[in-house]
Write a protein that holds these residues in place. Structure first.
Motif, short mmCIF file in Angstrom:
data_model
loop_
_atom_site.label_atom_id
_atom_site.label_comp_id
_atom_site.label_asym_id
_atom_site.label_seq_id
_atom_site.Cartn_x
_atom_site.Cartn_y
_atom_site.Cartn_z
N UNK A 108 -22.24 -85.47 -17.34
CA UNK A 108 -22.47 -85.47 -18.89
C UNK A 108 -22.69 -84.22 -19.41
N UNK A 109 -21.75 -83.51 -20.51
CA UNK A 109 -22.08 -82.48 -21.21
C UNK A 109 -21.24 -81.08 -20.48
N UNK A 110 -20.58 -81.60 -19.57
CA UNK A 110 -19.90 -80.55 -18.81
C UNK A 110 -18.80 -79.92 -19.87
N UNK A 111 -18.79 -78.57 -19.65
CA UNK A 111 -17.65 -78.09 -20.70
C UNK A 111 -16.23 -78.42 -19.71
N UNK A 112 -15.32 -78.60 -20.83
CA UNK A 112 -13.80 -78.57 -20.42
C UNK A 112 -13.05 -77.25 -20.67
N UNK A 113 -13.15 -76.97 -21.69
CA UNK A 113 -12.48 -75.74 -22.10
C UNK A 113 -12.11 -75.71 -23.69
N UNK A 114 -11.26 -74.76 -24.03
CA UNK A 114 -11.40 -74.57 -25.66
C UNK A 114 -10.00 -74.96 -26.13
N UNK A 115 -9.93 -75.72 -27.06
CA UNK A 115 -8.49 -76.07 -27.59
C UNK A 115 -8.33 -75.46 -29.02
N UNK A 116 -7.39 -74.85 -29.11
CA UNK A 116 -6.87 -74.18 -30.64
C UNK A 116 -5.73 -74.72 -31.37
N UNK A 117 -5.79 -74.85 -32.57
CA UNK A 117 -4.81 -75.18 -33.34
C UNK A 117 -3.99 -74.12 -33.99
N UNK A 118 -2.82 -73.89 -32.89
CA UNK A 118 -2.05 -72.65 -33.08
C UNK A 118 -0.87 -73.01 -33.77
N UNK A 119 -0.86 -74.40 -34.19
CA UNK A 119 0.40 -74.81 -35.23
C UNK A 119 0.18 -74.12 -36.65
N UNK A 120 -0.95 -73.98 -36.85
CA UNK A 120 -1.07 -73.13 -38.33
C UNK A 120 -2.06 -72.24 -37.91
N UNK A 121 -1.92 -71.20 -38.74
CA UNK A 121 -2.47 -69.78 -38.56
C UNK A 121 -3.40 -69.42 -40.08
N UNK A 122 -4.32 -68.88 -39.88
CA UNK A 122 -4.92 -68.70 -41.11
C UNK A 122 -5.25 -67.37 -41.26
N UNK A 123 -5.74 -66.82 -42.42
CA UNK A 123 -6.01 -65.29 -42.80
C UNK A 123 -7.21 -65.16 -43.83
N UNK A 124 -8.02 -64.47 -43.71
CA UNK A 124 -9.17 -64.08 -43.98
C UNK A 124 -9.05 -62.92 -45.14
N UNK A 125 -8.92 -62.86 -46.37
CA UNK A 125 -8.67 -61.72 -47.25
C UNK A 125 -9.66 -61.69 -48.32
N UNK A 126 -9.89 -60.42 -48.82
CA UNK A 126 -10.74 -60.25 -50.06
C UNK A 126 -9.94 -59.47 -51.12
N UNK A 179 -0.57 -70.70 -42.91
CA UNK A 179 0.67 -70.70 -42.75
C UNK A 179 1.26 -71.19 -41.55
N UNK A 180 2.38 -71.88 -41.60
CA UNK A 180 2.82 -72.69 -40.39
C UNK A 180 3.23 -71.42 -39.47
N UNK A 181 2.82 -71.71 -38.00
CA UNK A 181 3.27 -70.95 -36.95
C UNK A 181 4.70 -71.11 -36.35
N UNK A 182 5.69 -70.27 -36.26
CA UNK A 182 6.98 -70.82 -35.62
C UNK A 182 6.89 -71.04 -34.37
N UNK A 183 5.94 -70.47 -33.59
CA UNK A 183 5.67 -70.69 -32.17
C UNK A 183 5.66 -69.15 -31.63
#
Length: 413
Positions: A108-126, A179-183
């Motif tokens: 219990x508690x074993x790490x599996x891995x990291x899943x990233x939602x790359x279907x959309x990307x984000x950008x942090x700007x000032x 914004x959407x990631x075309x892949x």
């Protein structure tokens, strides 16, 4: 002319009930006395016992606690299968899974891995606070990725009124754009964005930024067990709800059974405590005669005190012993004459205990149980009765004194 075998046996009530206290307390009211005839359900007394109340409360808390733990275990069954919480890509798989085979234990508690939602990307700007009233959530944005010379349609997802101060001394707030990631795009790519003010002019950020995955989540195993199935490949495209890992129920089954055993024990304790509390506001468990009552109002009673005994003496049981020479004359369903203080009773043979036979003085004796109707209550508990059993009988006989019997030899005719 009859031949009889006789003996004796003791009488006892066919049914009796003793009320024993489970905790100490103070007698408040007593409704019966020794010798009273009571009916089933009739109130007998009231006793206040804080200790008995506390026992019930604690027993109920333990049952509730264990039921809560069981609920969590039951919910854990659904967690033996790990599904992707959203669509995306496995950007990493923990090294420990590479050599795991079917049947291997997973903690219990074993790490599996990291899943990233790359279907959309984000950008942090000032952006400068000069544009504070020109930018709003949901506003369209033109996102530029120089590395691929691409321009993509985006939108403002979040606005945070922070105070980022540039080296030039200007104050800026943060805008999160998605914004959407075309892949063909990924995280870490240089990007910029242009918004349009209400007068049609362009609004540019203080500086460019880098693309980020829209969402990143580290996946772990919530409930341990033996491995049944795994679908873990780095950079694999994953759909929302897709099963990544399935574990067996064996370990959880053992935990659930152990917890159920604890609950069963706790329920028994609660029943005992509840029954014990009922003994402090007791009613007659059977109809009969109160043969013992030790209670007086205001008296203190202790745990394990037997305070009332009720005997149902409308039917009595009499146990006699019959030796092996005469046991064949006693049959279940037959009647045996009984005598107590010159009062005659009829005992119905209900059982012969062959397993309870006792040997001594060259013979074997068998316990025989008789049922005696005692509706008038004339036969008392502990009475010692005499019995007689007819072992043989001759009818149509003439009884002749032995002195009248004479012998004449044949010689005398």
């Amino acid at each position: 002319i009859q031949s009889k075998v006789s003996g004796s046996g003791s009488a006892k009530s066919k049914e009796s009930a003793a009320i024993t206290l489970s905790s100490s307390g103070t007698v408040e009211e007593v409704f019966v006395n020794s010798g009273d005839i009571v009916t089933e359900g009739q109130p007998l007394y009231t006793i206040f016992s804080q200790a008995a109340q506390d026992k019930v409360t604690e027993a109920q808390k333990q049952v509730d606690k264990l039921n809560g733990e069981m609920q969590k275990l039951s919910e854990s069954v659904g967690k033996l299968s790990v599904q992707a919480p959203f669509s995306g890509k496995l950007i990493s798989v923990d090294e420990s899974w590479k050599n795991l085979a079917q049947g291997d234990k997973v903690a219990s508690g074993s790490a599996i891995g990291t899943l990233a939602n790359d279907k959309r990307l984000k950008l942090s700007l000032y952006f400068s606070y000069a544009y504070e009233d020109q930018i709003s959530v949901g506003q369209t944005v033109s996102v530029s990725i120089p590395a691929v010379m691409g321009i993509y349609d985006g939108r403002v997802d979040e606005i945070h009124k922070v105070s980022y101060i540039s080296p030039e001394g200007a104050v800026h707030f943060q805008v999160i754009i998605s914004f959407s990631n075309p892949g063909t795009l990924t995280a870490g790519m240089a990007a910029s964005a242009v918004l349009t003010a209400r007068d049609g002019s362009d609004i540019y950020p203080y500086q460019n930024g880098e693309t980020e995955y829209y969402e990143v989540r580290d996946l772990t195993v919530e409930v341990g067990g033996p491995l049944i199935y795994k679908n873990l490949y780095q950079y694999a495209n994953i759909s929302a709800g897709e099963t990544l890992v399935t574990l067996g129920t064996e370990d959880l089954d053992d935990q659930i059974q152990a917890k159920q055993n604890e609950i069963d024990t706790a329920m028994e304790n609660l029943k005992t405590a509840t029954d014990g509390l009922a003994n402090f506001n007791a009613v007659a468990p059977i109809s009969g005669t109160v043969t013992s009552c030790t209670l007086t109002p205001g008296a203190e009673v202790k745990e394990n005190d037997t305070v009332i005994i009720i005997s149902n003496n409308t039917t009595m049981l009499v146990t006699i012993t019959v030796d092996d020479r005469n046991i064949s004359f006693v049959k279940p369903g037959s009647y045996i004459d009984l005598n107590w203080n010159d009062q005659m009773f009829q005992g119905l043979v209900t059982s012969i205990d062959m397993n309870g036979a006792q040997q001594g003085s060259g013979m074997t004796s068998y316990p025989v149980t008789l049922t005696v109707d005692n509706m008038d209550g004339s036969l008392y508990e502990g009475a010692w009765l005499q019995y007689s059993v007819v072992t043989s009988q001759s009818d149509d006989c003439i009884l002749v004194p032995s002195s009248a019997v004479q012998y004449f030899p044949d010689a005398e005719g």
